[in-house]
Design an enzyme around this catalytic site. Structure first.
Site, mmCIF file in Angstrom:
data_model
loop_
_atom_site.group_PDB
_atom_site.id
_atom_site.type_symbol
_atom_site.label_atom_id
_atom_site.label_comp_id
_atom_site.label_asym_id
_atom_site.label_seq_id
_atom_site.Cartn_x
_atom_site.Cartn_y
_atom_site.Cartn_z
ATOM 1 C CE LYS A 175 -1.917 2.785 2.783
ATOM 2 N NZ LYS A 175 -2.006 3.982 1.887
ATOM 3 C CD GLU A 178 -5.604 9.423 0.530
ATOM 4 O OE1 GLU A 178 -6.720 9.828 0.152
ATOM 5 O OE2 GLU A 178 -5.248 9.432 1.733
ATOM 6 N N GLY A 228 7.053 5.484 8.152
ATOM 7 C CA GLY A 228 6.270 6.717 8.213
ATOM 8 C C GLY A 228 6.442 7.392 9.565
ATOM 9 N N GLY A 233 2.824 4.930 13.275
ATOM 10 C CA GLY A 233 3.445 3.675 13.668
ATOM 11 C C GLY A 233 2.860 3.135 14.964
ATOM 12 C CD GLU A 250 13.006 4.382 8.369
ATOM 13 O OE1 GLU A 250 13.018 5.506 8.916
ATOM 14 O OE2 GLU A 250 12.997 4.226 7.141
ATOM 15 C CB CYS A 284 13.106 9.030 7.999
ATOM 16 S SG CYS A 284 14.100 7.848 7.063
#
Length: 493
Positions: A175, A178, A228, A233, A250, A284
């Site tokens: 997935k 979006e 994300g 998370g 992560e 990140c």
């Protein structure tokens, strides 16, 4: 004509029963470049059933490692042949520069090839546990792997999960974020052209609240791998706890980059700029906290700001652009809000801080490289992840002070130190509570190295042999070499 992006379930491209389509935007122009289907809960559950059935019938999970490796190499070849197209799509959907996108696609090729090679080298372990007992340790696929990826590295993060999950023999459900599904769809179109069995890989477009949540809660999903924000998370971990599925996370970061007084200042400035402004800070592991020793503080800041002023910001498809767009209007507003918070908290705004709306950039989501100096550890802009082209620079006195400030964070993803004293560098880096660290460099890494963090930056590791382990169960098989009756219970003789 705007492309219509569909779901991919059981080897078929399908429209969602949900009539609502998501506009997919080019953040450099706000042009609608595609309309994406939005998977329903029922369609997500169908994808899970398909993945489970495919896993259990062994069409992929029971193939030999060599056979799986050959198909991973086929996928790598398809990506390599279409590298330019994939990079252009990444630029168009994410807003990053062409140079960055090309590097991401090249890394995707290398990742598939690495895991193909790793399969040839992974061996079962066997030993004599006792004179009459032979023990074999084997690695087995987990089953159904739900893979949820972020918007900042759409194709690379997808591949970082797809390659090891497939290599291990799992059936997968990807997935993508979006707002950035374009390269994931194209990747699946290329995977469809290989010998990967039908049903081994599903693709769900749509929201985290529907597709993502259903994957996290699904009893027949054996592992969720998510990259994300820390907040999401935590939600995934809570949802996954219902059936105690494995979770690999992560998450966020607020990584310290320590510049000691004896560092090569020009080198440190160069990598400190790269550490935060590569990817417009939407990385990140960004070195978003610069810790500079007081003896060189003023000199460093002067050189840093001079260089930051010269960064060329613009559309990613312009070869002159060195920093691209922010991925969406919503995220741009979040970054600008943090900049305002920093001003209100009393930090000195030394550079930037504004949306860029001249020189043809008015239609896109562009923010100036932004520098805050004279910050303190209690400020929100120092403690919270901004995830944009915003650096906060803090002064420290000595080595002990630098380590204390560096570790004064809820996060533990990355960190770096710049110094000419290698012994001091190792001493400091070993005390930094982070999973990915550097000495006299930043961001550079390899597919062979484990990727992940401490504390609220996540659980588990991607990449390297550790990344393959994430998608495998470990089983012990004990074989009696001299079967005899035990007669443990005397009354049964």
């Amino acid at each position: 004509m705007t492309k219509h992006l569909k779901l991919y379930i059981d080897g078929e491209w399908i429209d969602s029963a949900n009539p609502k389509l998501q506009d997919v935007i080019n953040p450099a122009t706000q042009e609608v470049i595609a309309k994406a289907s939005q998977a329903t809960k029922e369609e997500t559950e169908k994808a899970i059933r398909t993945a489970k059935r495919t896993f259990e019938n062994g069409v992929w999970s029971e193939q030999t490692p060599s056979a799986r490796a050959e198909i991973l190499l086929q996928i790598a070849d398809k990506i390599e042949v279409n590298l330019n197209e994939l990079a252009e799509l990444e630029v168009m959907n994410n807003g990053k520069t062409k140079r960055e996108a090309e590097a991401d696609v090249e890394d995707a090729v290398n990742t598939f090839r690495y895991y193909a090679g790793l399969l040839h080298n992974q061996m079962d372990e066997a030993f004599e546990a006792d004179k009459d007992l032979q023990t074999v340790i084997v690695k087995e696929p987990m089953g159904v792997a739900g893979l949820i990826v972020p918007w900042n590295f759409p194709i690379l993060m997808s591949v970082w999960k797809i390659a090891p999950a497939l290599a291990a023999g799992n059936s997968i459900i990807l997935k993508p974020a979006e707002i950035t599904p374009v390269t994931a769809v194209r990747l699946y179109e290329l995977m469809e052209q290989t010998d990967l069995p039908k049903g081994a890989a599903q693709l769900l477009l749509g929201t985290g609240s529907v597709a993502g949540q259903t994957l996290a809660e699904g009893n027949d999903v054996n592992i969720i791998s998510f990259t994300g924000s820390t907040k999401v998370g935590q939600q995934i971990m809570q949802a996954a706890s219902e059936n105690l599925k494995k979770v690999s996370l992560e998450l966020g970061g607020k990584s310290p980059n320590i510049i000691l007084g004896d560092a090569d200042i020009d080198l440190a400035v160069d990598y400190a700029l790269f550490g935060i402004f590569m990817g417009a800070g939407q990385v990140c592991t960004s070195g978003s906290r610069l810790l500079v020793q007081e003896s060189i503080y003023e000199e460093f800041i002067e050189k840093y700001i001079e260089k930051a002023k010269a960064i060329r910001v613009g559309p990613g498809n312009d070869t002159k652009s060195e920093m691209g767009a922010i991925v969406s209007e919503k995220h741009m507003e979040s970054i600008l809000n943090y900049i305002q918070i920093g001003v209100e908290e009393g930090a000195h705004l030394a550079l930037g801080g504004n949306r860029m709306e001249s020189d043809g950039l008015e239609k896109g989501f562009f923010i100036e490289p932004t520098v805050f100096t004279d910050v303190t550890s209690d400020m929100r802009i120092v403690r919270e992840e901004i995830f944009g082209p915003v650096i906060v620079i803090q002064k420290f006195k000595d080595e002990k002070d630098a380590i204390q400030i560096a570790n004064d964070t809820d996060y533990g993803l990355a960190g770096a130190v710049f110094t000419k004293d290698q012994a001091k560098a190792i001493r400091i880096i070993k005390k930094i509570r982070a999973g990915i660290t550097w000495v006299n460099t930043y961001h550079l890494s390899s597919v062979q190295s484990p990727w992940g963090g401490y504390k609220t930056s996540g659980i588990g590791r991607s990449l390297g042999k550790y990344g393959l382990d994430e998608y495998q169960e470990t089983k012990q098989i004990n074989i009696s070499m001299n079967p005899e009756r035990l007669d443990w219970f005397e009354g049964n003789k």
